[in-house]
Design an enzyme around this catalytic site. Structure first.
Site, short mmCIF file in Angstrom:
data_model
loop_
_atom_site.label_atom_id
_atom_site.label_comp_id
_atom_site.label_asym_id
_atom_site.label_seq_id
_atom_site.Cartn_x
_atom_site.Cartn_y
_atom_site.Cartn_z
CB SER A 73 -0.76 -0.06 1.36
OG SER A 73 0.17 -0.39 2.74
CD GLU A 74 0.68 4.39 2.36
OE1 GLU A 74 -0.52 5.04 1.52
OE2 GLU A 74 0.37 3.35 2.39
CB THR A 75 7.40 1.11 -1.63
OG1 THR A 75 6.85 0.41 -1.69
CG2 THR A 75 8.40 1.50 -0.87
CG HIS A 92 1.60 1.00 6.84
ND1 HIS A 92 0.88 2.20 5.92
CD2 HIS A 92 2.21 0.56 6.00
CE1 HIS A 92 1.11 1.40 4.74
NE2 HIS A 92 2.08 0.36 4.64
#
Length: 262
Positions: A43-45, A74
């Site tokens: 979902s995110e990097t 996160h």
């Protein structure tokens, strides 16, 4: 360069929210970071520059598989976990401070996102079948819907095509907690930025903490909460509300580490 996959807001592997973390010696091109994020498909990097002076905040940026975002909890927790806990990051949302709390816990100092009451967008109700929307509110990046019960939140199967039409970066659906020690439950959907459901969302709790403080009659200058994000992977976020800042507390587990070759 070194790259990691870290499960955040959990102390158990394969739960919580997985994030990519890439350590950079110098700033990288946005197009390249977007390509890496699309390849990793989390979902995110997070991309953090570690090559600068130790006494200055480290530049940190976050990308979904489709776009850069201004704030991500996160992946920030994952980055602090990889780098050893106590960190300061220079981001599009200002300087964010992470502090090791002992026993693997890390607290992140984030800005509060105050949500104001709104009429529920038409696409919101259509995108949340089975949810009785009792109230709606809108923050800087997300629309919030209060459901009639935690059972509704846990059971909802969203229509992501409809939710993509909600004019916001994401949708939070929430309700009072249904078990001891949990103040409220939530789920977060963001098809607008390529994330059908985000397993555990730190930035959403910047909205939820202040919204629930008003809802529950707690002192917004000094209040603590425990939230459960009731996705399939699930996760727990502890919050300490301090006026216009909120401390988000969580643990993290490194799942994979290796070398990024391109």
């Amino acid at each position: 360069m070194r790259a990691f996959v870290v499960d955040s807001f959990t102390d158990s592997a394969f739960t919580g929210n997985p994030a990519g973390v890439v350590l950079l010696d110098a700033p990288a091109e946005a197009v390249w970071m977007q390509s890496v994020a699309a390849e990793l498909r989390h979902s995110e990097t997070a991309f953090v520059v570690t090559g600068g002076p130790d006494d200055e905040p480290k530049p940190l940026r976050w990308f979904t598989p489709e776009t850069e975002v201004p704030l991500c909890g996160h992946a920030t927790l994952a980055t602090a976990h990889v780098l050893g806990g106590d960190q300061r990051f220079d981001t599009r949302s200002g300087v964010l401070t992470c502090t090791a709390q002992g026993d693997g816990w890390i607290e992140m100092d984030f800005p509060v996102d105050h949500a104001e009451p709104v009429e529920p967008p038409t696409a919101l109700a259509a995108g949340l079948p089975g949810i009785t929307i009792e109230e709606a509110a809108e923050g800087e990046t997300k629309v919030l819907a209060l459901a009639a019960s935690a059972a509704e939140v846990r059971a909802v199967r969203p229509d992501f095509a409809m939710l993509a039409d909600v004019p916001s970066r994401g949708v939070i659906v929430t309700a009072p907690g249904d078990r001891p020690g949990i103040d409220f439950v939530s789920r977060v959907f963001a098809p607008q930025v390529g994330i059908p459901e985000d397993p555990v969302t730190g930035s959403a709790h910047c909205t939820l903490a202040s919204w629930w403080a008003a809802k529950l009659g707690r002192d917004e200058r000094d209040a603590t909460f425990v939230g459960e994000q009731a996705s399939q992977r699930g996760g727990i976020v502890q919050m300490a509300l301090r006026g216009n800042r909120v401390g988000l507390r969580g643990r993290a587990v490194t799942i994979l580490s290796g070398d990024l070759l391109v």
